[in-house]
Design a protein around this motif. Structure first.
Motif, short mmCIF file in Angstrom:
data_model
loop_
_atom_site.label_atom_id
_atom_site.label_comp_id
_atom_site.label_asym_id
_atom_site.label_seq_id
_atom_site.Cartn_x
_atom_site.Cartn_y
_atom_site.Cartn_z
N ASP A 60 0.76 -1.17 0.09
CA ASP A 60 0.06 0.10 0.13
C ASP A 60 0.81 1.14 0.07
O ASP A 60 0.27 2.31 -0.66
CB ASP A 60 -0.98 0.00 1.16
CG ASP A 60 -1.92 -1.00 1.15
OD1 ASP A 60 -2.71 -1.25 1.97
OD2 ASP A 60 -2.30 -1.58 -0.19
N SER A 61 1.89 1.20 0.68
CA SER A 61 2.82 2.41 0.95
C SER A 61 3.50 3.05 -0.42
O SER A 61 4.00 4.15 -0.41
CB SER A 61 3.67 2.34 2.00
OG SER A 61 4.75 1.28 1.67
N VAL A 62 3.45 1.98 -1.27
CA VAL A 62 4.30 2.51 -2.67
C VAL A 62 3.26 2.61 -3.84
O VAL A 62 3.75 3.07 -4.88
CB VAL A 62 5.36 1.52 -2.90
CG1 VAL A 62 6.36 1.26 -1.82
CG2 VAL A 62 4.90 0.02 -3.40
N LYS A 63 1.99 2.32 -3.77
CA LYS A 63 0.98 2.23 -4.77
C LYS A 63 0.90 3.81 -5.21
O LYS A 63 0.77 4.49 -4.38
CB LYS A 63 -0.44 1.66 -4.15
CG LYS A 63 -0.47 0.50 -4.06
CD LYS A 63 -1.91 -0.13 -3.52
CE LYS A 63 -2.03 -1.66 -3.49
NZ LYS A 63 -3.25 -1.82 -2.86
N GLY A 64 0.98 3.78 -6.60
CA GLY A 64 0.85 5.14 -7.22
C GLY A 64 2.23 5.87 -7.24
O GLY A 64 2.27 6.78 -7.88
N ARG A 65 3.31 5.20 -6.73
CA ARG A 65 4.59 6.00 -6.84
C ARG A 65 5.56 4.85 -7.29
O ARG A 65 6.33 5.38 -8.12
CB ARG A 65 4.98 6.35 -5.38
CG ARG A 65 4.25 7.31 -4.62
CD ARG A 65 5.04 7.67 -3.30
NE ARG A 65 4.95 6.57 -2.33
CZ ARG A 65 6.32 6.29 -1.86
NH1 ARG A 65 7.35 6.93 -2.26
NH2 ARG A 65 6.44 5.25 -1.02
N PHE A 66 5.34 3.70 -7.04
CA PHE A 66 6.20 2.55 -7.83
C PHE A 66 5.74 1.99 -8.75
O PHE A 66 4.49 1.85 -8.73
CB PHE A 66 7.06 1.69 -6.76
CG PHE A 66 7.65 2.30 -5.46
CD1 PHE A 66 7.86 3.55 -5.47
CD2 PHE A 66 8.54 1.42 -4.77
CE1 PHE A 66 8.59 4.14 -4.45
CE2 PHE A 66 9.33 1.94 -3.96
CZ PHE A 66 9.59 3.31 -3.69
N THR A 67 6.47 1.60 -9.86
CA THR A 67 5.93 0.69 -10.87
C THR A 67 6.94 -0.43 -11.30
O THR A 67 8.25 0.05 -11.50
CB THR A 67 5.94 1.65 -12.20
OG1 THR A 67 4.99 2.57 -11.94
CG2 THR A 67 5.09 0.74 -13.35
N ILE A 68 6.43 -1.74 -11.21
CA ILE A 68 7.31 -2.72 -11.78
C ILE A 68 6.98 -2.96 -13.05
O ILE A 68 5.69 -2.98 -13.69
CB ILE A 68 6.99 -4.00 -10.94
CG1 ILE A 68 8.01 -5.18 -10.79
CG2 ILE A 68 5.43 -4.35 -10.95
CD1 ILE A 68 7.93 -6.13 -9.87
N SER A 69 8.15 -3.24 -13.95
CA SER A 69 8.02 -3.47 -15.29
C SER A 69 9.02 -4.78 -15.67
O SER A 69 9.92 -5.04 -14.93
CB SER A 69 7.79 -2.45 -16.04
OG SER A 69 9.17 -1.69 -16.05
N ARG A 70 8.87 -5.13 -16.84
CA ARG A 70 9.89 -5.81 -17.48
C ARG A 70 10.34 -5.90 -18.96
O ARG A 70 9.57 -5.28 -19.57
CB ARG A 70 9.36 -7.37 -17.38
CG ARG A 70 8.11 -7.90 -18.08
CD ARG A 70 7.53 -9.25 -17.50
NE ARG A 70 6.45 -9.60 -18.60
CZ ARG A 70 5.89 -10.70 -18.16
NH1 ARG A 70 6.36 -11.66 -17.33
NH2 ARG A 70 4.54 -11.16 -18.83
N ASP A 71 11.33 -6.41 -19.12
CA ASP A 71 11.91 -6.17 -20.57
C ASP A 71 12.24 -7.76 -20.81
O ASP A 71 13.27 -8.30 -20.54
CB ASP A 71 13.05 -5.34 -20.59
CG ASP A 71 13.57 -5.16 -22.15
OD1 ASP A 71 13.46 -6.25 -22.98
OD2 ASP A 71 14.22 -4.39 -22.53
#
Length: 129
Positions: A60-71
């Motif tokens: 919850d504390s990182v929602k909207g600020r952190f994004t996980i993605s992949r290549d």
């Protein structure tokens, strides 16, 4: 093998992108997770992504600020961290669920894997003015 990179010292409100390069043969894992550990505190789950469909989980504390993605071509998973706060400071670790212990459930939970799971060496993130 799991190798993180990209940590550093930033001021509050700034951004960092962490990278997690995964290798192995066969490259068959259930999920990749990001974790962090602040001084004097227990390691906690930050975000994870399922290998099969790319679905994700965020604390919850990182929602909207952190994004996980992949290549996929590079077998690399990223953690884009924006609007960083001093409480985001810690050593950030990446782990890969090669053993199918199912510690990541998209939209539901991220458990801290056991010490014998596949962990990276960690990268320091410091958010300070």
């Amino acid at each position: 093998q799991v190798v993180e990179s990209g940590g550093g010292l930033v001021q509050p409100g700034e951004s960092l992108r962490l990278s997690c390069a995964v290798s192995g043969s066969p490259l068959d894992y259930y999920a990749i997770g990001w974790f962090r550990q602040a001084p004097g505190k227990e390691r906690e789950g930050v975000s994870c992504m399922l290998h099969s469909d790319g679905s994700t989980y965020y604390r919850d504390s990182v929602k909207g600020r952190f994004t996980i993605s992949r290549d996929g071509a590079k077998n690399t998973v990223y953690l884009q961290m924006n609007s960083l706060k001093p409480e985001d400071t810690g050593v950030y670790y990446c782990a890969a669920d090669f053993l199918y212990r199912l510690w990541c459930e998209s939209g539901a939970y991220l458990q801290v894997p056991a010490s014998d799971d596949y962990w990276g060496q960690g990268t320091q993130v410091t958010v300070s003015s």
